[in-house]
Write an enzyme that holds these catalytic residues in place. Sequence first.
Site, mmCIF file in Angstrom:
data_model
loop_
_atom_site.group_PDB
_atom_site.id
_atom_site.type_symbol
_atom_site.label_atom_id
_atom_site.label_comp_id
_atom_site.label_asym_id
_atom_site.label_seq_id
_atom_site.Cartn_x
_atom_site.Cartn_y
_atom_site.Cartn_z
ATOM 1 N N TYR A 130 0.843 -1.188 0.000
ATOM 2 C CA TYR A 130 0.000 0.000 0.000
ATOM 3 C C TYR A 130 0.879 1.239 0.000
ATOM 4 O O TYR A 130 1.781 1.373 0.825
ATOM 5 C CB TYR A 130 -0.923 0.016 1.226
ATOM 6 C CG TYR A 130 -1.983 1.077 1.089
ATOM 7 C CD1 TYR A 130 -3.208 0.774 0.532
ATOM 8 C CD2 TYR A 130 -1.728 2.397 1.459
ATOM 9 C CE1 TYR A 130 -4.177 1.753 0.342
ATOM 10 C CE2 TYR A 130 -2.683 3.379 1.281
ATOM 11 C CZ TYR A 130 -3.904 3.059 0.721
ATOM 12 O OH TYR A 130 -4.846 4.041 0.531
ATOM 13 N N GLN A 191 -10.638 -0.449 0.657
ATOM 14 C CA GLN A 191 -11.066 -1.241 -0.499
ATOM 15 C C GLN A 191 -9.864 -1.802 -1.267
ATOM 16 O O GLN A 191 -9.927 -2.920 -1.797
ATOM 17 C CB GLN A 191 -11.984 -0.425 -1.416
ATOM 18 C CG GLN A 191 -11.378 0.838 -2.031
ATOM 19 C CD GLN A 191 -11.523 2.076 -1.141
ATOM 20 O OE1 GLN A 191 -11.714 1.964 0.077
ATOM 21 N NE2 GLN A 191 -11.405 3.253 -1.739
ATOM 22 N N ASN A 214 -3.638 5.339 6.219
ATOM 23 C CA ASN A 214 -4.416 6.051 7.236
ATOM 24 C C ASN A 214 -5.174 5.048 8.123
ATOM 25 O O ASN A 214 -4.969 3.840 8.027
ATOM 26 C CB ASN A 214 -5.373 7.046 6.569
ATOM 27 C CG ASN A 214 -6.372 6.347 5.644
ATOM 28 O OD1 ASN A 214 -6.616 5.140 5.766
ATOM 29 N ND2 ASN A 214 -6.943 7.098 4.731
ATOM 30 N N SER A 237 4.816 7.493 15.535
ATOM 31 C CA SER A 237 6.217 7.101 15.682
ATOM 32 C C SER A 237 6.937 7.942 16.736
ATOM 33 O O SER A 237 6.420 8.947 17.217
ATOM 34 C CB SER A 237 6.919 7.185 14.342
ATOM 35 O OG SER A 237 6.782 8.473 13.805
ATOM 36 N N GLN A 259 11.453 13.997 13.847
ATOM 37 C CA GLN A 259 10.350 13.099 14.167
ATOM 38 C C GLN A 259 9.056 13.879 14.294
ATOM 39 O O GLN A 259 8.011 13.470 13.789
ATOM 40 C CB GLN A 259 10.650 12.351 15.473
ATOM 41 C CG GLN A 259 9.778 11.148 15.688
ATOM 42 C CD GLN A 259 9.949 10.138 14.568
ATOM 43 O OE1 GLN A 259 11.044 9.737 14.232
ATOM 44 N NE2 GLN A 259 8.855 9.754 13.955
ATOM 45 N N HIS A 262 6.681 14.782 11.289
ATOM 46 C CA HIS A 262 5.886 13.758 10.608
ATOM 47 C C HIS A 262 4.393 13.922 10.864
ATOM 48 O O HIS A 262 3.576 13.829 9.954
ATOM 49 C CB HIS A 262 6.294 12.354 11.084
ATOM 50 C CG HIS A 262 7.387 11.744 10.278
ATOM 51 N ND1 HIS A 262 7.274 11.554 8.931
ATOM 52 C CD2 HIS A 262 8.609 11.274 10.621
ATOM 53 C CE1 HIS A 262 8.394 10.992 8.474
ATOM 54 N NE2 HIS A 262 9.223 10.819 9.480
ATOM 55 N N GLU A 327 10.677 3.564 18.805
ATOM 56 C CA GLU A 327 10.922 3.161 17.422
ATOM 57 C C GLU A 327 12.383 3.454 17.036
ATOM 58 O O GLU A 327 13.055 2.613 16.460
ATOM 59 C CB GLU A 327 9.956 3.947 16.527
ATOM 60 C CG GLU A 327 10.023 3.593 15.069
ATOM 61 C CD GLU A 327 9.148 4.503 14.229
ATOM 62 O OE1 GLU A 327 8.697 5.559 14.736
ATOM 63 O OE2 GLU A 327 8.922 4.174 13.055
ATOM 64 N N HIS A 328 12.842 4.677 17.358
ATOM 65 C CA HIS A 328 14.219 5.081 17.058
ATOM 66 C C HIS A 328 14.893 5.542 18.340
ATOM 67 O O HIS A 328 14.297 6.325 19.082
ATOM 68 C CB HIS A 328 14.263 6.263 16.089
ATOM 69 C CG HIS A 328 13.403 6.106 14.871
ATOM 70 N ND1 HIS A 328 12.150 6.680 14.762
ATOM 71 C CD2 HIS A 328 13.619 5.448 13.710
ATOM 72 C CE1 HIS A 328 11.630 6.387 13.585
ATOM 73 N NE2 HIS A 328 12.490 5.630 12.916
ATOM 74 N N ASP A 361 16.358 6.821 7.785
ATOM 75 C CA ASP A 361 15.086 6.922 7.066
ATOM 76 C C ASP A 361 15.280 6.742 5.567
ATOM 77 O O ASP A 361 14.376 6.280 4.876
ATOM 78 C CB ASP A 361 14.454 8.309 7.296
ATOM 79 C CG ASP A 361 13.776 8.406 8.641
ATOM 80 O OD1 ASP A 361 13.481 7.351 9.229
ATOM 81 O OD2 ASP A 361 13.546 9.538 9.099
ATOM 82 N N GLU A 415 -2.640 -38.822 25.686
ATOM 83 C CA GLU A 415 -3.494 -37.694 25.281
ATOM 84 C C GLU A 415 -4.849 -38.169 24.768
ATOM 85 O O GLU A 415 -5.683 -37.347 24.372
ATOM 86 C CB GLU A 415 -2.787 -36.859 24.212
ATOM 87 C CG GLU A 415 -1.606 -36.068 24.764
ATOM 88 C CD GLU A 415 -1.031 -35.052 23.771
ATOM 89 O OE1 GLU A 415 -1.456 -35.059 22.594
ATOM 90 O OE2 GLU A 415 -0.161 -34.277 24.183
ATOM 91 N N HIS A 420 -3.544 -41.312 16.295
ATOM 92 C CA HIS A 420 -2.150 -40.862 16.307
ATOM 93 C C HIS A 420 -1.230 -42.036 16.655
ATOM 94 O O HIS A 420 -0.222 -42.275 15.984
ATOM 95 C CB HIS A 420 -1.942 -39.735 17.325
ATOM 96 C CG HIS A 420 -2.424 -38.387 16.872
ATOM 97 N ND1 HIS A 420 -3.746 -38.099 16.653
ATOM 98 C CD2 HIS A 420 -1.753 -37.246 16.597
ATOM 99 C CE1 HIS A 420 -3.869 -36.833 16.268
ATOM 100 N NE2 HIS A 420 -2.662 -36.291 16.223
#
Lengths: 429, 429
Positions: A130, A191, A214, A237, A259, A262, A327-328, A361, A415, A420
């Site tokens: 995506y 979709q 999103n 992030s 950061q 963003h 994250e970083h 990045d 069992e 088996h």
Amino acid sequence: MQLLRTSEPNFETQFDRIVRDRRESDVDVQRDVAAILTEVRERGDEALAEYSLRFDGHDLAAEENWRISPEACKAAYDNLEPELRDALNLAADRIRSYHENQLPEDRDYTDSIGMRLGARWLPVDAAGLYVPGGRAAYPSSLLMNAIPAKVAGVERLVVVTPTPKGQTNPLVLAAAHVARVDEIWRIGGAQAVAALAYGTDRIPRVDVVTGPGNAWVAEAKRQLYGVVGIDMVAGPSEILVIADKDNDPDWIAADLLSQAEHDPTSQSILITDDELLARQVQNSIDHALMKLTTAATAKASWDQHGLIVIVENLDQAPALADRLAAEHAELMVADPQALFDKLRHAGSVFLGKHTPEAVGDYIAGPNHVLPTGRRARFASGLSVLDFMKRTSFIDASDAALAAIGPAAVRLADAEGLPAHALSISVRLK
Amino acid sequence: MQLLRTSEPNFETQFDRIVRDRRESDVDVQRDVAAILTEVRERGDEALAEYSLRFDGHDLAAEENWRISPEACKAAYDNLEPELRDALNLAADRIRSYHENQLPEDRDYTDSIGMRLGARWLPVDAAGLYVPGGRAAYPSSLLMNAIPAKVAGVERLVVVTPTPKGQTNPLVLAAAHVARVDEIWRIGGAQAVAALAYGTDRIPRVDVVTGPGNAWVAEAKRQLYGVVGIDMVAGPSEILVIADKDNDPDWIAADLLSQAEHDPTSQSILITDDELLARQVQNSIDHALMKLTTAATAKASWDQHGLIVIVENLDQAPALADRLAAEHAELMVADPQALFDKLRHAGSVFLGKHTPEAVGDYIAGPNHVLPTGRRARFASGLSVLDFMKRTSFIDASDAALAAIGPAAVRLADAEGLPAHALSISVRLK
């Protein structure tokens, strides 16, 4: 921005509140997304065309409006200014080289009782990526998702991307050319994820779906997890900078703002043992915010989620950092390796003062798709493994089965699974 | 049982229907589970005690009713008959040895421009393992989940298991002793998964939750995915046997039934090029069903979901097998390795006539937690990697940053992210 001192009595309560704050928007899209998935599953391309017109203002009535051709990507690439083209190629080469190092090794060995055991890794047949439309369409993000898939050996790599009112992003198309994407479909939103997972008449289904999006896209991936493989659900992030006093405040300020720019939900955190540095960094941020074109976003993030923690001693930093599981994490200290050795939880670590997070990045090589929202406690960045799967195998000789079969029969009996037991004992006669 | 022949004109339609059939129960537990998760998140142990009384008839009012002690597990182990104890230990040793082979290697290298890059693997701090109560409580399943966690290096391994009306399962307790489980809590259902993910006053939260469970447990894991790491959502399981004419039909019948006896939604499939063998296997199954204590379940599964495909030529088998992407695939042919080389999608493969799937369920070594419901297209069996996470790292020298920084600045500018560009350019002065 909040400033905390570990020396103050209410520190623990306040820090804990920040660690627990999920910063995630509470848009409830669950029901809307479920409805969209059902529509695409049942009505396929027809549903895609309706949603495309409604949400993106892009008309799919004409067959040529469905796809972006490889030729169009090549043309976008050829039209880039040469320096940018070189930068894109350098990034792609370095990302490819790092990810080639991740390719897993098969196992195949025979143990002491003569039983052959092992595991074989193969790429998935097809992967879908995506790519958001509009402002958040980053060519670097396309490279970071597409190149690991191709390094893994995925034969069919499909991009879906909305083209609002028909508009495409030349940089993204150029990146798709560089990353050798096989198909691009002009669809977006939940979709598009549904089309990748279920398949339609036009778009054969894929096995794995990755890439940012999103709230609708993220929720679609979450709901389709299990129908297809997905990368980690991404949240807002973070960057964490751990810095000693011997630092240029302007460098740290720029890193924190990289950061913050963003998204307003991004979080930038500085841990330092130096009050003076902390003040200088704040001043530098205020100063830099006057010049940045992304100042509105960066300021919102810094004001709402920015954090400076003054520790009495940098030895306190690793435990705090592990609770943040950022994250970083930038380690701007005299001996960054020693600090790294004490740290357990972070998506990606940037050692030393000459390693700004932004170099990771774009161009260093490691993946920039990383676990957010404290998920580095248990999750890893995107890798070639996300586009591969492992098949274990067992090859028993007559003798090997005779050696361990009776123990398995005993366990199966215990069992209460007689078939088996039978499947082994019938071979031991 | 359905019998299809690739030579018949409607084969494709019928086979496709089987591939698409998800065999999953449509119990809609989504809302119930969401409510339980919220209760546990908000009211913690109080909610756990209420649910335990209501669903399991187990009273948690007394403090000693919350946990099963290590001493109780040791006692259960000591009380096992010696042969069963040995079988459990042999299984544990072999599972441990196979999974030690899976431990990933860290990477740490310096590239041609002098940039140090790499990745470091660490175990998660704590893992939670769901163990069903009652009939589906299998000691083998406990070993298969717990041992990879311990091999990964997880320090705190927590088992949750319902004890209906207070009843515990001695075999499971013995297996917990063998696998060195650290804590056992007597809670079950969605509420136990919630306790593991969110933590309560008594039970500190974990980072990863694995293990089988009913529809409520599976849905709880699905909803908590992202709050914690989870293993793949499991569906009904499958066995696929590909067999040539040189086979003992009783062996194949036992193998097909060993899957069928698990659950009415299990699926057993035989692909063969030999009509006579197919008939013999059917007869053998009918015969065996008269004796098995699990016949009711096995018959329901075989009647509803059993499948025999007669191919004109065994060369047709790999393509069919890949569409099924079965959890287990037995290759009972003269040259199993040659067939394995042509197969792409299966959770685990059993090569040759002396390798019944059940040997892999218990004792061979590879994990028996495998992707079901066609998910072997993109997913892998449980491994030590499910209990570990990878942190990438970058360590740039002044010179390395100077070499590639300008390209990153160009990309950041092109993406409209000036603070990203600044964080690099400020260091290049």
